[in-house]
Motif scaffolding. Sequence first.
Motif, PDB file in Angstrom:
ATOM      1  N   SER A  12       0.743  -1.200   0.293  1.00 29.76           N
ATOM      2  CA  SER A  12       0.289   0.111   0.191  1.00 29.76           C
ATOM      3  C   SER A  12       1.275   0.808   0.265  1.00 29.76           C
ATOM      4  O   SER A  12       1.816   1.354   0.727  1.00 29.76           O
ATOM      5  CB  SER A  12      -1.356  -0.282   0.950  1.00 29.76           C
ATOM      6  N   GLY A  21      -3.827   3.989  -2.461  1.00 30.42           N
ATOM      7  CA  GLY A  21      -2.916   2.885  -3.361  1.00 30.42           C
ATOM      8  C   GLY A  21      -3.334   1.777  -2.584  1.00 30.42           C
ATOM      9  O   GLY A  21      -2.701   1.617  -1.418  1.00 30.42           O
ATOM     10  N   LYS A  22      -3.387   0.583  -3.041  1.00 31.93           N
ATOM     11  CA  LYS A  22      -3.281  -0.927  -1.986  1.00 31.93           C
ATOM     12  C   LYS A  22      -3.908  -1.994  -3.449  1.00 31.93           C
ATOM     13  O   LYS A  22      -4.623  -2.187  -4.064  1.00 31.93           O
ATOM     14  CB  LYS A  22      -4.708  -0.716  -1.072  1.00 31.93           C
ATOM     15  N   ILE A  23      -2.338  -2.913  -2.757  1.00 32.10           N
ATOM     16  CA  ILE A  23      -3.247  -4.425  -3.689  1.00 32.10           C
ATOM     17  C   ILE A  23      -3.038  -5.331  -2.786  1.00 32.10           C
ATOM     18  O   ILE A  23      -2.729  -5.326  -1.740  1.00 32.10           O
ATOM     19  CB  ILE A  23      -1.943  -4.286  -5.093  1.00 32.10           C
ATOM     20  N   SER A  72      -1.922  -7.681  -9.415  1.00 35.67           N
ATOM     21  CA  SER A  72      -2.461  -6.397  -9.115  1.00 35.67           C
ATOM     22  C   SER A  72      -0.848  -5.783  -9.587  1.00 35.67           C
ATOM     23  O   SER A  72       0.272  -6.447  -9.564  1.00 35.67           O
ATOM     24  CB  SER A  72      -3.095  -6.086  -8.227  1.00 35.67           C
ATOM     25  N   LEU A  74       1.314  -1.906  -8.147  1.00 34.04           N
ATOM     26  CA  LEU A  74       0.976  -0.705  -6.990  1.00 34.04           C
ATOM     27  C   LEU A  74       2.059   0.066  -7.771  1.00 34.04           C
ATOM     28  O   LEU A  74       3.981  -0.173  -7.911  1.00 34.04           O
ATOM     29  CB  LEU A  74       1.098  -1.164  -5.480  1.00 34.04           C
ATOM     30  N   ARG A 114      -2.672  -0.520 -17.510  1.00 34.83           N
ATOM     31  CA  ARG A 114      -4.063  -0.665 -16.972  1.00 34.83           C
ATOM     32  C   ARG A 114      -4.566  -1.090 -17.570  1.00 34.83           C
ATOM     33  O   ARG A 114      -5.916  -1.750 -17.957  1.00 34.83           O
ATOM     34  CB  ARG A 114      -4.485   0.873 -16.610  1.00 34.83           C
ATOM     35  N   THR A 119      -5.634  -4.889 -12.247  1.00 33.95           N
ATOM     36  CA  THR A 119      -6.261  -3.808 -11.281  1.00 33.95           C
ATOM     37  C   THR A 119      -4.834  -3.576 -10.877  1.00 33.95           C
ATOM     38  O   THR A 119      -3.840  -4.236 -10.177  1.00 33.95           O
ATOM     39  CB  THR A 119      -6.181  -4.711  -8.990  1.00 33.95           C
ATOM     40  N   GLU A 121      -3.155  -0.285  -9.513  1.00 37.55           N
ATOM     41  CA  GLU A 121      -3.408   1.402  -8.438  1.00 37.55           C
ATOM     42  C   GLU A 121      -1.995   2.288  -8.093  1.00 37.55           C
ATOM     43  O   GLU A 121      -0.708   1.613  -8.579  1.00 37.55           O
ATOM     44  CB  GLU A 121      -3.378   0.481  -6.741  1.00 37.55           C
ATOM     45  N   THR A 122      -1.616   2.706  -7.958  1.00 35.11           N
ATOM     46  CA  THR A 122      -0.195   4.130  -7.824  1.00 35.11           C
ATOM     47  C   THR A 122      -0.556   4.567  -6.482  1.00 35.11           C
ATOM     48  O   THR A 122      -1.376   5.030  -6.232  1.00 35.11           O
ATOM     49  CB  THR A 122      -0.417   5.072  -8.853  1.00 35.11           C
TER      50      THR A 122
END
Length: 149
Positions: A12, A21-23, A72, A74, A114, A119, A121-122
């Motif tokens: 995260s 952001g969290k994966i 995912s 991040l 993407r 998924t 996240e950034t």
Amino acid sequence: MRFVVQRVTHASVTVDGNVIGKIGQGFMVLIGVSDEDTKETADKMVKKLLGLRIFEDENGKTNLDIHTVGGSLLLISQFTLYADCKHGNRPSFIKAGKPDMANEMYEYIIAECREQVETVETGEFGADMKVELLNDGPFTILLDSDQLA
């Protein structure tokens, strides 16, 4: 362009006390951009990143890519990946990309990822970020565009 890729069970990123952001399982990727980088460079790096087979298969061999495991991403901008520590003890960052260009490349990488990963996240470009992760393995790989074929 440089990516530090860490295989994680979760990760995260927090800005100003808020998780942005969290994966779960996947890659936490620190992304450094230089002034010489182009969209073509980014395309090569994204292709290599998404093709990395560093997740374990049923036999415990690192043989699966992020798509196969439903992982995912991040993605976090990290200009300090271009720190030059050759002279003295204070790093120089003159090899890091200028902020406007680096942010444009970072956003391009996010968009490309993407299109291919469910998924993504950034972090927040230029922000003071706190990153937490559980490195699985630990497994960490440095991808440098100067070393890609």
